[in-house]
Design a protein around this motif. Sequence first.
Motif, PDB file in Angstrom:
ATOM      1  N   ASP A 173      -0.505  -7.018  -9.017  1.00  0.00           N
ATOM      2  CA  ASP A 173      -0.396  -7.729 -10.294  1.00  0.00           C
ATOM      3  C   ASP A 173       1.038  -7.700 -10.817  1.00  0.00           C
ATOM      4  N   LEU A 174       1.719  -6.584 -10.653  1.00  0.00           N
ATOM      5  CA  LEU A 174       3.117  -6.487 -11.088  1.00  0.00           C
ATOM      6  C   LEU A 174       3.994  -7.457 -10.302  1.00  0.00           C
ATOM      7  N   GLU A 175       3.798  -7.504  -9.000  1.00  0.00           N
ATOM      8  CA  GLU A 175       4.607  -8.384  -8.153  1.00  0.00           C
ATOM      9  C   GLU A 175       4.291  -9.856  -8.392  1.00  0.00           C
ATOM     10  N   ARG A 176       3.109 -10.151  -8.886  1.00  0.00           N
ATOM     11  CA  ARG A 176       2.713 -11.543  -9.155  1.00  0.00           C
ATOM     12  C   ARG A 176       2.908 -11.922 -10.622  1.00  0.00           C
ATOM     13  N   PHE A 177       3.572 -11.078 -11.382  1.00  0.00           N
ATOM     14  CA  PHE A 177       3.899 -11.328 -12.796  1.00  0.00           C
ATOM     15  C   PHE A 177       2.654 -11.396 -13.675  1.00  0.00           C
ATOM     16  N   ARG A 178       1.587 -10.746 -13.286  1.00  0.00           N
ATOM     17  CA  ARG A 178       0.332 -10.797 -14.043  1.00  0.00           C
ATOM     18  C   ARG A 178       0.163  -9.617 -14.977  1.00  0.00           C
ATOM     19  N   ASN A 179       1.085  -8.674 -14.938  1.00  0.00           N
ATOM     20  CA  ASN A 179       0.929  -7.477 -15.748  1.00  0.00           C
ATOM     21  C   ASN A 179       2.306  -6.906 -16.066  1.00  0.00           C
ATOM     22  N   ASN A 180       2.415  -6.272 -17.224  1.00  0.00           N
ATOM     23  CA  ASN A 180       3.623  -5.540 -17.571  1.00  0.00           C
ATOM     24  C   ASN A 180       3.495  -4.118 -17.054  1.00  0.00           C
ATOM     25  N   PRO A 181       4.591  -3.543 -16.571  1.00  0.00           N
ATOM     26  CA  PRO A 181       4.508  -2.147 -16.123  1.00  0.00           C
ATOM     27  C   PRO A 181       4.432  -1.219 -17.328  1.00  0.00           C
ATOM     28  N   SER A 182       3.770  -0.105 -17.153  1.00  0.00           N
ATOM     29  CA  SER A 182       3.834   0.932 -18.182  1.00  0.00           C
ATOM     30  C   SER A 182       5.252   1.504 -18.135  1.00  0.00           C
ATOM     31  N   TYR A 183       5.633   2.203 -19.195  1.00  0.00           N
ATOM     32  CA  TYR A 183       6.956   2.811 -19.197  1.00  0.00           C
ATOM     33  C   TYR A 183       7.087   3.781 -18.026  1.00  0.00           C
ATOM     34  N   GLU A 184       6.027   4.542 -17.749  1.00  0.00           N
ATOM     35  CA  GLU A 184       6.042   5.517 -16.658  1.00  0.00           C
ATOM     36  C   GLU A 184       6.280   4.835 -15.308  1.00  0.00           C
ATOM     37  N   VAL A 185       5.593   3.727 -15.054  1.00  0.00           N
ATOM     38  CA  VAL A 185       5.764   3.008 -13.786  1.00  0.00           C
ATOM     39  C   VAL A 185       7.146   2.372 -13.729  1.00  0.00           C
ATOM     40  N   PHE A 186       7.589   1.795 -14.832  1.00  0.00           N
ATOM     41  CA  PHE A 186       8.922   1.210 -14.898  1.00  0.00           C
ATOM     42  C   PHE A 186       9.970   2.257 -14.509  1.00  0.00           C
ATOM     43  N   GLU A 187       9.864   3.433 -15.097  1.00  0.00           N
ATOM     44  CA  GLU A 187      10.819   4.501 -14.812  1.00  0.00           C
ATOM     45  C   GLU A 187      10.731   4.958 -13.356  1.00  0.00           C
ATOM     46  N   LYS A 188       9.524   5.090 -12.828  1.00  0.00           N
ATOM     47  CA  LYS A 188       9.363   5.494 -11.428  1.00  0.00           C
ATOM     48  C   LYS A 188      10.028   4.495 -10.487  1.00  0.00           C
ATOM     49  N   VAL A 189       9.853   3.214 -10.768  1.00  0.00           N
ATOM     50  CA  VAL A 189      10.415   2.166  -9.909  1.00  0.00           C
ATOM     51  C   VAL A 189      11.937   2.202  -9.924  1.00  0.00           C
TER      52      VAL A 189
ATOM     53  N   ALA B  84       0.826  -1.210   0.000  1.00  0.00           N
ATOM     54  CA  ALA B  84       0.000   0.000   0.000  1.00  0.00           C
ATOM     55  C   ALA B  84       0.865   1.266   0.000  1.00  0.00           C
ATOM     56  N   GLU B  85       1.945   1.261   0.792  1.00  0.00           N
ATOM     57  CA  GLU B  85       2.835   2.421   0.836  1.00  0.00           C
ATOM     58  C   GLU B  85       3.494   2.662  -0.516  1.00  0.00           C
ATOM     59  N   LEU B  86       3.983   1.583  -1.134  1.00  0.00           N
ATOM     60  CA  LEU B  86       4.651   1.740  -2.420  1.00  0.00           C
ATOM     61  C   LEU B  86       3.666   2.158  -3.507  1.00  0.00           C
ATOM     62  N   ALA B  87       2.477   1.606  -3.490  1.00  0.00           N
ATOM     63  CA  ALA B  87       1.469   2.007  -4.475  1.00  0.00           C
ATOM     64  C   ALA B  87       1.204   3.507  -4.377  1.00  0.00           C
ATOM     65  N   GLU B  88       1.139   4.016  -3.157  1.00  0.00           N
ATOM     66  CA  GLU B  88       0.917   5.455  -2.971  1.00  0.00           C
ATOM     67  C   GLU B  88       2.113   6.262  -3.476  1.00  0.00           C
ATOM     68  N   ILE B  89       3.318   5.813  -3.170  1.00  0.00           N
ATOM     69  CA  ILE B  89       4.537   6.498  -3.616  1.00  0.00           C
ATOM     70  C   ILE B  89       4.588   6.556  -5.139  1.00  0.00           C
ATOM     71  N   LEU B  90       4.249   5.433  -5.783  1.00  0.00           N
ATOM     72  CA  LEU B  90       4.306   5.350  -7.247  1.00  0.00           C
ATOM     73  C   LEU B  90       3.072   5.943  -7.910  1.00  0.00           C
ATOM     74  N   ASP B  91       2.076   6.278  -7.108  1.00  0.00           N
ATOM     75  CA  ASP B  91       0.811   6.826  -7.613  1.00  0.00           C
ATOM     76  C   ASP B  91       0.124   5.838  -8.561  1.00  0.00           C
ATOM     77  N   ILE B  92       0.034   4.585  -8.085  1.00  0.00           N
ATOM     78  CA  ILE B  92      -0.677   3.540  -8.832  1.00  0.00           C
ATOM     79  C   ILE B  92      -1.632   2.839  -7.870  1.00  0.00           C
ATOM     80  N   SER B  93      -2.543   2.067  -8.422  1.00  0.00           N
ATOM     81  CA  SER B  93      -3.482   1.351  -7.560  1.00  0.00           C
ATOM     82  C   SER B  93      -2.784   0.174  -6.881  1.00  0.00           C
ATOM     83  N   LEU B  94      -3.289  -0.186  -5.726  1.00  0.00           N
ATOM     84  CA  LEU B  94      -2.747  -1.324  -4.998  1.00  0.00           C
ATOM     85  C   LEU B  94      -2.904  -2.605  -5.809  1.00  0.00           C
ATOM     86  N   SER B  95      -4.033  -2.769  -6.475  1.00  0.00           N
ATOM     87  CA  SER B  95      -4.250  -3.985  -7.265  1.00  0.00           C
ATOM     88  C   SER B  95      -3.261  -4.075  -8.432  1.00  0.00           C
ATOM     89  N   TYR B  96      -2.931  -2.943  -9.043  1.00  0.00           N
ATOM     90  CA  TYR B  96      -1.950  -2.935 -10.135  1.00  0.00           C
ATOM     91  C   TYR B  96      -0.570  -3.336  -9.606  1.00  0.00           C
TER      92      TYR B  96
END
Length: 113
Positions: A39-55, A24-36
Amino acid sequence: MDFHPKQFGIVLKNARLDNKLTQAELAEILDISLSYLKDLERFRNNPSYEVFEKVIRYFNISADMVIYPNQNLSDNTYQKIERMLTRCDENQLKVILATTEALLSIDKKPLAT
């Protein structure tokens, strides 16, 4: 750019845990939803370029860990060493390089019989 969802998820989760952040803390820092994030941590989704860069910017990690994965990159010890190297000055890096070269040369010497 070729994303590897499994590798990104491993890197993301390890970085989050190393920094003692909840999902929840990281989702807030990255300005993304907790469910997204989940999904990223469970390999169910590819990050957008914006999220990839933020991480990679937030955790100060190499994009190569995801784009060009190899067998060591998902190893927690390898990731810690890589992050710590970014904090070293030139003299410290030279000592680390010399030490690593010496350790690796020991492995290449033939065993005495």
